[in-house]
Design a protein around this motif. Structure first.
Motif, PDB file in Angstrom:
ATOM      1  N   TRP A  73      52.727  62.520  53.658  1.00 13.62           N
ATOM      2  CA  TRP A  73      51.498  61.906  53.163  1.00 13.62           C
ATOM      3  C   TRP A  73      51.321  62.180  51.671  1.00 13.62           C
ATOM      4  O   TRP A  73      50.823  61.316  50.928  1.00 13.62           O
ATOM      5  CB  TRP A  73      50.299  62.428  53.951  1.00 13.62           C
ATOM      6  CG  TRP A  73      50.405  62.117  55.410  1.00 13.62           C
ATOM      7  CD1 TRP A  73      50.970  62.905  56.381  1.00 13.62           C
ATOM      8  CD2 TRP A  73      49.986  60.917  56.064  1.00 13.62           C
ATOM      9  NE1 TRP A  73      50.915  62.275  57.595  1.00 13.62           N
ATOM     10  CE2 TRP A  73      50.308  61.064  57.444  1.00 13.62           C
ATOM     11  CE3 TRP A  73      49.350  59.756  55.639  1.00 13.62           C
ATOM     12  CZ2 TRP A  73      50.033  60.072  58.371  1.00 13.62           C
ATOM     13  CZ3 TRP A  73      49.065  58.760  56.568  1.00 13.62           C
ATOM     14  CH2 TRP A  73      49.410  58.920  57.915  1.00 13.62           C
ATOM     15  N   ILE A  81      50.574  53.288  55.030  1.00 12.63           N
ATOM     16  CA  ILE A  81      50.527  54.348  56.040  1.00 12.63           C
ATOM     17  C   ILE A  81      51.511  54.042  57.172  1.00 12.63           C
ATOM     18  O   ILE A  81      52.279  54.902  57.615  1.00 12.63           O
ATOM     19  CB  ILE A  81      49.093  54.502  56.595  1.00 12.63           C
ATOM     20  CG1 ILE A  81      48.187  55.127  55.531  1.00 12.63           C
ATOM     21  CG2 ILE A  81      49.102  55.353  57.865  1.00 12.63           C
ATOM     22  CD1 ILE A  81      46.722  55.173  55.924  1.00 12.63           C
ATOM     23  N   VAL A  91      44.173  46.395  47.476  1.00  9.37           N
ATOM     24  CA  VAL A  91      44.047  47.812  47.825  1.00  9.37           C
ATOM     25  C   VAL A  91      43.686  47.964  49.304  1.00  9.37           C
ATOM     26  O   VAL A  91      44.228  48.832  50.008  1.00  9.37           O
ATOM     27  CB  VAL A  91      42.988  48.499  46.938  1.00  9.37           C
ATOM     28  CG1 VAL A  91      42.684  49.906  47.441  1.00  9.37           C
ATOM     29  CG2 VAL A  91      43.467  48.548  45.485  1.00  9.37           C
ATOM     30  N   LEU A  92      42.790  47.098  49.800  1.00  7.84           N
ATOM     31  CA  LEU A  92      42.406  47.143  51.214  1.00  7.84           C
ATOM     32  C   LEU A  92      43.607  46.901  52.127  1.00  7.84           C
ATOM     33  O   LEU A  92      43.748  47.538  53.170  1.00  7.84           O
ATOM     34  CB  LEU A  92      41.319  46.093  51.498  1.00  7.84           C
ATOM     35  CG  LEU A  92      39.895  46.414  51.062  1.00  7.84           C
ATOM     36  CD1 LEU A  92      38.960  45.255  51.410  1.00  7.84           C
ATOM     37  CD2 LEU A  92      39.401  47.697  51.728  1.00  7.84           C
ATOM     38  N   GLY A 121      55.312  53.534  49.213  1.00 11.49           N
ATOM     39  CA  GLY A 121      54.226  53.506  48.235  1.00 11.49           C
ATOM     40  C   GLY A 121      54.586  52.686  47.015  1.00 11.49           C
ATOM     41  O   GLY A 121      53.780  51.867  46.543  1.00 11.49           O
ATOM     42  N   ALA A 144      46.816  47.259  51.152  1.00 14.34           N
ATOM     43  CA  ALA A 144      47.877  48.218  50.843  1.00 14.34           C
ATOM     44  C   ALA A 144      47.713  49.532  51.593  1.00 14.34           C
ATOM     45  O   ALA A 144      48.718  50.127  52.033  1.00 14.34           O
ATOM     46  CB  ALA A 144      47.920  48.478  49.336  1.00 14.34           C
ATOM     47  N   ILE A 145      46.482  50.025  51.744  1.00 14.24           N
ATOM     48  CA  ILE A 145      46.269  51.352  52.334  1.00 14.24           C
ATOM     49  C   ILE A 145      46.817  51.443  53.765  1.00 14.24           C
ATOM     50  O   ILE A 145      47.657  52.311  54.058  1.00 14.24           O
ATOM     51  CB  ILE A 145      44.775  51.739  52.277  1.00 14.24           C
ATOM     52  CG1 ILE A 145      44.362  51.989  50.818  1.00 14.24           C
ATOM     53  CG2 ILE A 145      44.515  52.979  53.130  1.00 14.24           C
ATOM     54  CD1 ILE A 145      42.876  52.204  50.631  1.00 14.24           C
ATOM     55  N   PRO A 146      46.397  50.571  54.694  1.00 14.87           N
ATOM     56  CA  PRO A 146      46.970  50.693  56.049  1.00 14.87           C
ATOM     57  C   PRO A 146      48.446  50.332  56.099  1.00 14.87           C
ATOM     58  O   PRO A 146      49.206  50.900  56.893  1.00 14.87           O
ATOM     59  CB  PRO A 146      46.127  49.713  56.882  1.00 14.87           C
ATOM     60  CG  PRO A 146      45.579  48.733  55.889  1.00 14.87           C
ATOM     61  CD  PRO A 146      45.372  49.514  54.625  1.00 14.87           C
ATOM     62  N   THR A 147      48.859  49.393  55.228  1.00 12.55           N
ATOM     63  CA  THR A 147      50.266  48.982  55.227  1.00 12.55           C
ATOM     64  C   THR A 147      51.178  50.134  54.840  1.00 12.55           C
ATOM     65  O   THR A 147      52.199  50.391  55.486  1.00 12.55           O
ATOM     66  CB  THR A 147      50.480  47.802  54.252  1.00 12.55           C
ATOM     67  OG1 THR A 147      49.692  46.688  54.666  1.00 12.55           O
ATOM     68  CG2 THR A 147      51.944  47.391  54.213  1.00 12.55           C
ATOM     69  N   LEU A 182      51.005  59.414  48.572  1.00 12.98           N
ATOM     70  CA  LEU A 182      49.960  59.489  47.545  1.00 12.98           C
ATOM     71  C   LEU A 182      50.569  59.517  46.149  1.00 12.98           C
ATOM     72  O   LEU A 182      50.120  58.803  45.243  1.00 12.98           O
ATOM     73  CB  LEU A 182      49.101  60.735  47.777  1.00 12.98           C
ATOM     74  CG  LEU A 182      47.939  60.952  46.796  1.00 12.98           C
ATOM     75  CD1 LEU A 182      46.979  59.776  46.835  1.00 12.98           C
ATOM     76  CD2 LEU A 182      47.214  62.252  47.126  1.00 12.98           C
ATOM     77  N   SER A 212      51.428  43.754  56.184  1.00  7.51           N
ATOM     78  CA  SER A 212      50.489  43.287  55.156  1.00  7.51           C
ATOM     79  C   SER A 212      50.037  41.865  55.446  1.00  7.51           C
ATOM     80  O   SER A 212      48.878  41.526  55.216  1.00  7.51           O
ATOM     81  CB  SER A 212      51.112  43.387  53.762  1.00  7.51           C
ATOM     82  OG  SER A 212      52.357  42.721  53.689  1.00  7.51           O
ATOM     83  N   SER A 267      52.095  56.052  45.304  1.00 10.44           N
ATOM     84  CA  SER A 267      51.079  55.021  45.100  1.00 10.44           C
ATOM     85  C   SER A 267      50.397  55.178  43.744  1.00 10.44           C
ATOM     86  O   SER A 267      50.161  54.187  43.039  1.00 10.44           O
ATOM     87  CB  SER A 267      50.042  55.079  46.224  1.00 10.44           C
ATOM     88  OG  SER A 267      50.648  54.840  47.484  1.00 10.44           O
TER      89      SER A 267
END
Length: 465
Positions: free
Chosen positions: A122, A210, A202-203, A169, A205-208, A126, A454, A129
């Motif tokens: 993780w 992960i 960004v919305l 990322g 990208a975050i779950p994608t 971070l 995505s 990204s």
């Protein structure tokens, strides 16, 4: 709407430069893309030359006069470079400052100092990204690979368990988030709002990241268990500097353009009054060029001067940052020329005519077109540019949010299944010491997961926006 967008719409509204029917136009576009694909894949021609020749071939197959086809290509090239060229250059300068000053290393080391054990994948997501926001994908790989290899070796971690999250990322940032070249060109071609695209990107990208990063990394580590190759651990930037910028200053500099562009998008939604003084101020400071220019100027002090750079060293850093992007600018510009040729011969109107009887959603269609070109050419940027040119007419009646989602659908398609015709495939293979089969089972599958996941989130957002 920007002056460039108005000019593009005006250009789109002109009469086609050929009188060819839909059947001939369909053959012409397939032939033009086939020429580009063959030149890039079979004859190893540079993408800039391939796009230039393919644009002229498209015009010829469509029956357009050669002089008008040339005019369309050069006009599209000029308008595209005018729209995104400065942004790409500013992004390259900021990325070079980040790398050479040791700011990137500072972010990496600070986050890794706080992470261990299960948190490490993780942490890698971070890091990648944040670092990936201002850096081109290839630069990000070169910067992060030493960290991935050192963490895997010193912490006795599986290389894939650490490496896949970092690659995910970087790849998600490259395909979905401006100011990377692909998303910028698609935004420019479609006329989407950059701030809204950034926010929705960004919305998505975050779950994608992960799912494609830490979660898939667990399975990739089981499929491919290889040690970190010793010979691929190069010298880190900060081994050449006496001091480096602080974590807070570095992070603030990297995020500054993102914050300014998102603030502009928020003010546009909340105030919604073009005559308002507040909105006019944010329209200026939140414009992509001003936001990135501000970050570059701030970075010269928070990154360059903090690392002890003299005025001469700062000047040299800026100069060195621009040379590597010459090829990117030419490819992006030629892609814009190809897009404008598509429009001027009447392909856009042809797609509009056919789309009336199509049952396939526009977002899915855009994704499929980008996937097909990505698989054929191996270039995410070429796929994004070409797909944006083909589906741009379908965005005419879309809302701002759906235009942004159209950009993201194209970006998602452009990442699908990287394989042997993609330079990124070989870059990952060599840095991680993999064979072709192992690279396919890890990198190629990861790219496909990013593309499909995505798209799913883009389609879900389209239902609620």
């Amino acid at each position: 709407m920007t002056r460039l967008s108005v000019e593009m719409l005006a250009a789109d509204a002109t009469e086609p430069i050929t009188s060819a029917g839909n059947a001939q136009l369909g053959i012409a576009v397939l032939a033009g893309i086939a020429v580009i694909v063959l030149l890039i894949t079979k004859f190893k021609v540079h993408a800039f030359l391939a796009l230039t020749i393919g644009s002229l071939a498209l015009g010829a197959f469509a029956g357009a006069p050669l002089d008008k086809a040339i005019t369309s290509f050069t006009a599209g090239l000029g308008s595209t470079v005018a729209g995104v060229g400065v942004l790409i250059a500013l992004g390259a300068i900021l990325g070079k400052l980040l790398a050479d000053s040791g700011g990137a290393d500072q972010i990496v080391d600070t986050i890794l100092a706080k992470a261990s054990g299960r948190a490490m994948p993780w942490a890698m997501v971070l890091i990648a990204s944040v670092i990936g926001l201002p850096l081109f994908f290839e630069v990000g790989i070169v910067l992060l690979i030493p960290v991935v290899l050192m963490v895997a070796k010193r912490g006795n971690y599986s290389l894939m368990k650490i490496g896949i999250p970092a690659l995910a990322g970087l790849s998600v940032m490259h395909g979905l988030i401006p100011p990377h070249p692909g998303p910028l060109v698609a935004i420019d071609a479609i006329g989407a709002n950059l701030g809204i695209t950034l926010a929705l990107g960004v919305l998505v990208a975050i779950p994608t990241v992960i799912i494609a990063g830490p979660l898939f990394g667990k399975y990739a580590a089981r499929w491919v268990d290889v040690p970190a190759p010793e010979k691929m651990i190069p010298q880190r930037a900060t081994e050449e500097t006496d001091r480096r910028p602080s974590f807070g200053a570095t992070l603030a500099t990297v995020l500054l353009p993102v914050v300014l562009m998102l603030a502009k998008a928020l003010v546009d939604i909340v105030v919604d009054d073009p005559e308002s003084g507040v909105q006019r101020v944010f329209d200026v400071i939140g414009s992509p060029m001003i936001a990135l220019l501000a970050a570059v100027i701030v970075g010269m002090f928070t990154l360059g001067r903090a690392a002890g750079f003299t005025k001469g060293r700062l000047s040299t850093t800026v100069e060195k940052s621009l040379a590597p992007i010459a090829g990117v600018l030419l490819i992006v510009g030629a892609g814009g020329g190809f897009k404008q040729t598509l429009i001027d011969v009447g392909i856009g109107q042809m797609i509009l005519d056919f789309s009336e009887s199509w049952a396939i959603p526009t977002l899915l269609l855009a994704w499929l077109i980008a996937v097909a070109i990505r698989l054929a050419t191996g270039s995410a940027t070429v796929a994004t540019i070409s797909a944006a040119g083909l589906v741009a007419p379908l965005a005419a009646d879309m809302s701002s949010s759906h235009m942004a989602l159209l950009v993201l659908a194209i970006g998602a398609g452009s990442l699908f299944f990287s394989h042997v015709n993609d330079a990124g495939f070989w870059l990952v293979k060599e840095y991680f010491g993999l064979n072709v089969g192992q690279t396919v089972k890890t990198w190629s599958v990861m790219e496909t997961i990013i593309s499909v996941v995505s798209l799913i989130f883009v389609l879900l957002l389209s239902l609620v926006l």
